[in-house]
Design a protein around this motif. Structure first.
Motif, mmCIF file in Angstrom:
data_model
loop_
_atom_site.group_PDB
_atom_site.id
_atom_site.type_symbol
_atom_site.label_atom_id
_atom_site.label_comp_id
_atom_site.label_asym_id
_atom_site.label_seq_id
_atom_site.Cartn_x
_atom_site.Cartn_y
_atom_site.Cartn_z
ATOM 1 N N VAL A 1 0.822 -1.429 -0.120
ATOM 2 C CA VAL A 1 0.115 0.162 -0.214
ATOM 3 C C VAL A 1 0.915 1.156 -0.029
ATOM 4 O O VAL A 1 1.861 1.300 0.737
ATOM 5 C CB VAL A 1 -0.775 0.098 1.136
ATOM 6 N N THR A 2 0.636 2.157 -0.944
ATOM 7 C CA THR A 2 1.354 3.341 -0.917
ATOM 8 C C THR A 2 0.336 4.511 -1.289
ATOM 9 O O THR A 2 -0.924 4.356 -1.224
ATOM 10 C CB THR A 2 2.230 3.515 -2.281
ATOM 11 N N GLU A 3 0.867 5.818 -0.890
ATOM 12 C CA GLU A 3 0.016 6.955 -1.256
ATOM 13 C C GLU A 3 -0.075 7.121 -2.570
ATOM 14 O O GLU A 3 1.197 7.114 -3.262
ATOM 15 C CB GLU A 3 0.334 8.086 -0.369
ATOM 16 N N ALA A 4 -1.205 7.580 -3.224
ATOM 17 C CA ALA A 4 -1.393 7.741 -4.578
ATOM 18 C C ALA A 4 -0.675 9.299 -4.776
ATOM 19 O O ALA A 4 -0.469 9.882 -4.037
ATOM 20 C CB ALA A 4 -2.863 7.739 -5.097
ATOM 21 N N GLY A 5 -0.508 9.438 -6.198
ATOM 22 C CA GLY A 5 0.338 10.590 -6.720
ATOM 23 C C GLY A 5 -0.175 12.069 -6.089
ATOM 24 O O GLY A 5 0.337 13.016 -6.107
ATOM 25 N N ASP A 6 -1.607 11.795 -6.095
ATOM 26 C CA ASP A 6 -2.430 13.068 -5.834
ATOM 27 C C ASP A 6 -2.454 13.577 -4.291
ATOM 28 O O ASP A 6 -2.995 14.488 -3.954
ATOM 29 C CB ASP A 6 -3.794 12.889 -6.235
ATOM 30 N N GLY A 7 -1.807 12.527 -3.540
ATOM 31 C CA GLY A 7 -1.978 12.657 -1.989
ATOM 32 C C GLY A 7 -3.056 12.614 -1.194
ATOM 33 O O GLY A 7 -2.942 12.635 -0.019
ATOM 34 N N GLY A 8 -4.278 12.412 -1.929
ATOM 35 C CA GLY A 8 -5.449 12.205 -1.110
ATOM 36 C C GLY A 8 -6.008 10.901 -1.481
ATOM 37 O O GLY A 8 -7.112 10.544 -1.084
ATOM 38 N N SER A 9 -5.044 9.841 -1.996
ATOM 39 C CA SER A 9 -5.837 8.679 -2.002
ATOM 40 C C SER A 9 -4.642 7.541 -1.823
ATOM 41 O O SER A 9 -3.559 7.905 -1.671
ATOM 42 C CB SER A 9 -6.143 8.347 -3.729
ATOM 43 N N LEU A 10 -5.083 6.419 -1.621
ATOM 44 C CA LEU A 10 -4.259 5.157 -1.375
ATOM 45 C C LEU A 10 -4.278 4.225 -2.539
ATOM 46 O O LEU A 10 -5.537 3.887 -3.100
ATOM 47 C CB LEU A 10 -4.534 4.393 -0.002
ATOM 48 N N ARG A 11 -3.043 3.626 -2.917
ATOM 49 C CA ARG A 11 -2.986 2.605 -3.781
ATOM 50 C C ARG A 11 -2.451 1.307 -3.203
ATOM 51 O O ARG A 11 -1.527 1.291 -2.629
ATOM 52 C CB ARG A 11 -2.131 2.811 -4.942
ATOM 53 N N ALA A 12 -3.287 0.140 -3.577
ATOM 54 C CA ALA A 12 -3.057 -0.967 -3.038
ATOM 55 C C ALA A 12 -2.627 -1.968 -4.003
ATOM 56 O O ALA A 12 -3.600 -1.857 -5.073
ATOM 57 C CB ALA A 12 -4.014 -1.755 -2.197
ATOM 58 N N THR A 13 -1.439 -2.721 -4.010
ATOM 59 C CA THR A 13 -1.268 -3.462 -5.279
ATOM 60 C C THR A 13 -0.927 -5.113 -4.778
ATOM 61 O O THR A 13 -0.388 -5.000 -3.431
ATOM 62 C CB THR A 13 0.116 -2.900 -6.053
ATOM 63 N N SER A 14 -0.976 -6.014 -5.543
ATOM 64 C CA SER A 14 -0.556 -7.165 -5.132
ATOM 65 C C SER A 14 -0.002 -8.173 -6.246
ATOM 66 O O SER A 14 -0.205 -7.700 -7.334
ATOM 67 C CB SER A 14 -1.746 -7.991 -4.480
ATOM 68 N N THR A 15 0.820 -9.190 -5.769
ATOM 69 C CA THR A 15 1.561 -9.737 -6.816
ATOM 70 C C THR A 15 1.001 -11.590 -6.297
ATOM 71 O O THR A 15 1.404 -11.742 -5.295
ATOM 72 C CB THR A 15 3.056 -9.873 -6.741
ATOM 73 N N SER A 16 0.660 -12.050 -7.117
ATOM 74 C CA SER A 16 0.155 -13.544 -7.111
ATOM 75 C C SER A 16 1.248 -14.386 -6.894
ATOM 76 O O SER A 16 2.705 -14.176 -7.154
ATOM 77 C CB SER A 16 -0.801 -14.121 -7.989
ATOM 78 N N VAL A 17 1.131 -15.527 -6.158
ATOM 79 C CA VAL A 17 2.179 -16.668 -6.362
ATOM 80 C C VAL A 17 2.451 -17.008 -7.834
ATOM 81 O O VAL A 17 1.570 -16.708 -8.490
ATOM 82 C CB VAL A 17 1.587 -17.789 -5.574
ATOM 83 N N GLN A 18 3.660 -17.593 -7.943
ATOM 84 C CA GLN A 18 3.927 -17.995 -9.289
ATOM 85 C C GLN A 18 3.209 -19.048 -9.713
ATOM 86 O O GLN A 18 3.013 -20.132 -9.067
ATOM 87 C CB GLN A 18 5.560 -18.453 -9.219
#
Length: 261
Positions: free
Chosen positions: A205-222
């Motif tokens: 989870v990171t802060e999105a570029g606009d500073g007012g949102s959150l971005r969540a990303t995931s990577t599956s198992v192989q």
């Protein structure tokens, strides 16, 4: 020290609850489907990585602005088509399909009567001559700002981050996450991801570029060559919770401490 434990059930069905399924046609592109009950509204957009745009349940205005689970692999977003959609007063299902070369993905959303969880099932068949992983991205526009609190349980234990700690390119991350939560302490609610065992290798989870949102990303198992991955995931909308301490089958738990005397 007095410990207060509040359990939030994923289901709370009453006789008045019902599930709806609507199709929305869109000129020149794949149509959208809307699954809704009294707790949750999910607009499924096949042409945008098969993402679901989430909002409140019956009586809420608009379709919401929090978009979850836009899929990609090989640095390209998946473009799904609708396989089938069906519904009743107790269950709505939308199944999507994506074919890219030797990789076949089926992604099925379901929403049940009286539940605040959007259920997602993936079936990935990899006929490539090499391993592959599925990436997802979710953007939460309603959870940015200083009141945001991010938490999760991974391989090394339970961690939490305040919004201020995610600025300057920093991120919250878990290996082999069991769950991850993104909440607004000011509003007292948000979302919890609950992947099944062995589904996500990493979540961030990171802060999105606009500073007012959150971005969540995931990577599956192989997914190995000539292999298959079948995976289940829940995206749970929670209300009246300012933090999450545990997620189990059917419950999200908030535990806080108050000092007596």
């Amino acid at each position: 020290m007095l410990l207060l434990c509040v359990a939030f059930s994923l289901s709370g069905s009453t006789a008045a609850d019902s599930v709806g399924l609507e199709q929305r046609s869109a000129s020149g592109r794949e149509g959208e489907y809307v699954l809704h009950n009294q707790f949750l509204r999910a607009t499924i957009q096949p042409g945008h990585g098969g993402r679901a745009v989430l909002g409140g349940g019956e009586g809420s205005a608009g379709m919401g602005t929090d978009a979850v689970l836009a899929d990609s692999f090989g640095a390209r977003q998946c473009r799904y088509r609708v396989g089938y959609a069906t519904g009743s007063s107790t269950l709505a299902i939308v199944s999507l399909q994506c074919s890219r070369g030797a990789v076949q993905i089926r992604k099925t959303y379901s929403l049940l009567e009286g539940e605040s969880a959007l259920r997602v099932r993936y079936r990935i068949e990899n006929r490539l001559g090499q391993s592959m992983r599925l990436e997802t991205e979710s953007l939460f526009r309603t959870l940015g700002g200083d009141s945001a609190l991010v938490g999760g349980l991974g391989q090394v234990g339970l961690d939490r981050w305040k919004a201020q700690e995610l600025r300057g390119g920093r991120r919250a991350a878990w290996t082999n996450p069991r769950w991850a939560s993104l909440l607004s302490q000011e509003e007292g609610g948000g979302y919890v991801f609950r992947p099944g065992p062995g589904v996500w290798e990493e979540a961030r989870v990171t802060e999105a570029g606009d500073g007012g949102s959150l971005r969540a990303t995931s990577t599956s198992v192989q997914v190995p060559p000539d292999g298959r991955l079948e995976a289940d995931l829940q995206v749970i909308r929670v209300r009246e919770l300012s933090s999450v301490m545990g997620v189990s089958q059917g419950f999200v738990t908030d535990m806080s401490a108050e000092t007596a005397g």
